[in-house]
Design a protein around this motif. Structure first.
Motif, mmCIF file in Angstrom:
data_model
loop_
_atom_site.group_PDB
_atom_site.id
_atom_site.type_symbol
_atom_site.label_atom_id
_atom_site.label_comp_id
_atom_site.label_asym_id
_atom_site.label_seq_id
_atom_site.Cartn_x
_atom_site.Cartn_y
_atom_site.Cartn_z
ATOM 1 N N PHE A 94 5.242 -21.120 1.205
ATOM 2 C CA PHE A 94 4.439 -21.456 0.021
ATOM 3 C C PHE A 94 5.344 -21.560 -1.208
ATOM 4 N N PRO A 95 6.279 -22.494 -1.220
ATOM 5 C CA PRO A 95 7.253 -22.553 -2.320
ATOM 6 C C PRO A 95 6.644 -22.922 -3.668
ATOM 7 N N GLU A 96 5.475 -23.560 -3.670
ATOM 8 C CA GLU A 96 4.854 -23.984 -4.924
ATOM 9 C C GLU A 96 4.083 -22.859 -5.610
ATOM 10 N N ARG A 97 3.978 -21.711 -4.964
ATOM 11 C CA ARG A 97 3.190 -20.606 -5.520
ATOM 12 C C ARG A 97 4.099 -19.597 -6.231
ATOM 13 N N GLN A 98 3.575 -19.059 -7.325
ATOM 14 C CA GLN A 98 4.265 -17.972 -8.003
ATOM 15 C C GLN A 98 3.932 -16.684 -7.259
ATOM 16 N N CYS A 99 4.895 -15.800 -7.148
ATOM 17 C CA CYS A 99 4.717 -14.596 -6.337
ATOM 18 C C CYS A 99 4.790 -13.339 -7.194
ATOM 19 N N ARG A 100 3.964 -12.372 -6.831
ATOM 20 C CA ARG A 100 4.010 -11.024 -7.410
ATOM 21 C C ARG A 100 3.703 -10.020 -6.311
ATOM 22 N N ILE A 101 4.197 -8.803 -6.486
ATOM 23 C CA ILE A 101 3.851 -7.696 -5.600
ATOM 24 C C ILE A 101 2.798 -6.857 -6.318
ATOM 25 N N VAL A 102 1.741 -6.534 -5.595
ATOM 26 C CA VAL A 102 0.689 -5.664 -6.127
ATOM 27 C C VAL A 102 0.841 -4.325 -5.425
ATOM 28 N N HIS A 103 1.302 -3.315 -6.164
ATOM 29 C CA HIS A 103 1.530 -1.988 -5.588
ATOM 30 C C HIS A 103 0.296 -1.121 -5.828
ATOM 31 N N LEU A 104 -0.278 -0.613 -4.742
ATOM 32 C CA LEU A 104 -1.474 0.224 -4.806
ATOM 33 C C LEU A 104 -1.146 1.596 -4.241
ATOM 34 N N ASN A 105 -1.396 2.629 -5.054
ATOM 35 C CA ASN A 105 -1.081 3.979 -4.589
ATOM 36 C C ASN A 105 -2.071 5.001 -5.151
ATOM 37 N N GLY A 106 -3.355 4.663 -5.112
ATOM 38 C CA GLY A 106 -4.372 5.604 -5.547
ATOM 39 C C GLY A 106 -4.774 5.490 -6.997
ATOM 40 N N GLY A 107 -4.061 4.740 -7.789
ATOM 41 C CA GLY A 107 -4.394 4.540 -9.195
ATOM 42 C C GLY A 107 -4.584 3.066 -9.467
ATOM 43 N N PRO A 108 -4.462 2.677 -10.727
ATOM 44 C CA PRO A 108 -4.570 1.254 -11.042
ATOM 45 C C PRO A 108 -3.443 0.460 -10.377
ATOM 46 N N ALA A 109 -3.714 -0.797 -10.100
ATOM 47 C CA ALA A 109 -2.711 -1.658 -9.464
ATOM 48 C C ALA A 109 -1.519 -1.843 -10.390
ATOM 49 N N GLU A 110 -0.329 -1.807 -9.815
ATOM 50 C CA GLU A 110 0.900 -2.049 -10.565
ATOM 51 C C GLU A 110 1.441 -3.405 -10.117
ATOM 52 N N ILE A 111 1.715 -4.303 -11.058
ATOM 53 C CA ILE A 111 2.197 -5.644 -10.750
ATOM 54 C C ILE A 111 3.711 -5.667 -10.904
ATOM 55 N N LEU A 112 4.405 -6.076 -9.846
ATOM 56 C CA LEU A 112 5.859 -6.106 -9.829
ATOM 57 C C LEU A 112 6.338 -7.516 -9.495
ATOM 58 N N TYR A 114 0.845 -1.190 0.000
ATOM 59 C CA TYR A 114 0.000 0.000 0.000
ATOM 60 C C TYR A 114 0.880 1.239 0.000
ATOM 61 N N GLY A 115 0.654 2.128 -0.959
ATOM 62 C CA GLY A 115 1.377 3.391 -1.020
ATOM 63 C C GLY A 115 0.657 4.455 -0.210
ATOM 64 N N PRO A 116 1.272 5.621 -0.021
ATOM 65 C CA PRO A 116 0.671 6.673 0.800
ATOM 66 C C PRO A 116 -0.630 7.244 0.238
ATOM 67 N N ALA A 117 -0.846 7.148 -1.079
ATOM 68 C CA ALA A 117 -2.068 7.696 -1.670
ATOM 69 C C ALA A 117 -3.203 6.666 -1.732
ATOM 70 N N HIS A 118 -2.964 5.454 -1.237
ATOM 71 C CA HIS A 118 -4.006 4.416 -1.276
ATOM 72 C C HIS A 118 -5.096 4.720 -0.257
ATOM 73 N N ASN A 119 -6.347 4.497 -0.648
ATOM 74 C CA ASN A 119 -7.483 4.682 0.251
ATOM 75 C C ASN A 119 -7.506 3.540 1.262
ATOM 76 N N PRO A 120 -7.347 3.813 2.557
ATOM 77 C CA PRO A 120 -7.294 2.732 3.546
ATOM 78 C C PRO A 120 -8.612 1.978 3.706
ATOM 79 N N HIS A 121 -9.688 2.478 3.153
ATOM 80 C CA HIS A 121 -10.974 1.787 3.221
ATOM 81 C C HIS A 121 -11.128 0.751 2.104
#
Length: 154
Positions: free
Chosen positions: A102-120, A62-69
């Motif tokens: 959870f070694p069998e799972r593929q991992c991604r970071i979902v960055h949220l900062n007030g706009g569309p989600a960014e996948i990293l 969660y980035g600083p501009a993300h809505n906490p609700h």
């Protein structure tokens, strides 16, 4: 005058509720679409090497501009069978322990900062993970007690 003020208060409240509801539906739809897109896009054509679609571990940042609700991190009750697990990104050590669990799972970071989600991409495992509880005795017998492990990690 009191009736007019009451009426204006109700109109203002209803407009505010509609605005909040539309925002809630938009982010929830984005969350669902992201999970579905990862499941569909990550699955290989049926072959002998992969018979089922991949399972995912998504760390939410969660980035600083993300809505906490707008809470993205919630899961079904059956974590083992869930195609997507959602977790909050924490400190690197905690994240590595979660990835090791959870070694069998593929991992991604979902960055949220007030706009569309960014996948990293997720960070690669940088250090050996700690042994699961109850395996310390086995490591001691194998000559890899806590003092030996510390020497190897350095």
């Amino acid at each position: 005058a009191a009736v007019l003020l009451s009426f204006l208060g109700v109109v203002h409240l209803s407009l505010r509720i509609d605005r909040d509801a539309s925002g809630s539906w938009a982010w929830a739809a984005e969350r669902t679409a992201l999970a579905e897109r990862l499941q569909a896009g990550g699955a290989a054509p049926p072959s002998e090497s992969r018979k089922s679609p991949p399972k995912w571990l998504l760390l939410v940042r969660y980035g600083p501009a993300h809505n906490p609700h707008q809470e993205w991190v919630y899961n079904s009750i059956d974590l083992a069978e869930s195609p997507v697990l959602w977790a909050r990104e924490m400190d690197p050590e905690s994240d590595q322990r979660l990835l090791a669990a959870f070694p069998e799972r593929q991992c991604r970071i979902v960055h949220l900062n007030g706009g569309p989600a960014e996948i990293l991409p997720c960070p690669a495992a940088s250090a050996p993970s700690l042994p699961p509880e109850g395996q310390t005795e086995n490591l001691e017998r194998a000559g890899m007690g806590s003092s030996q492990r510390k020497d190897r990690i350095k």
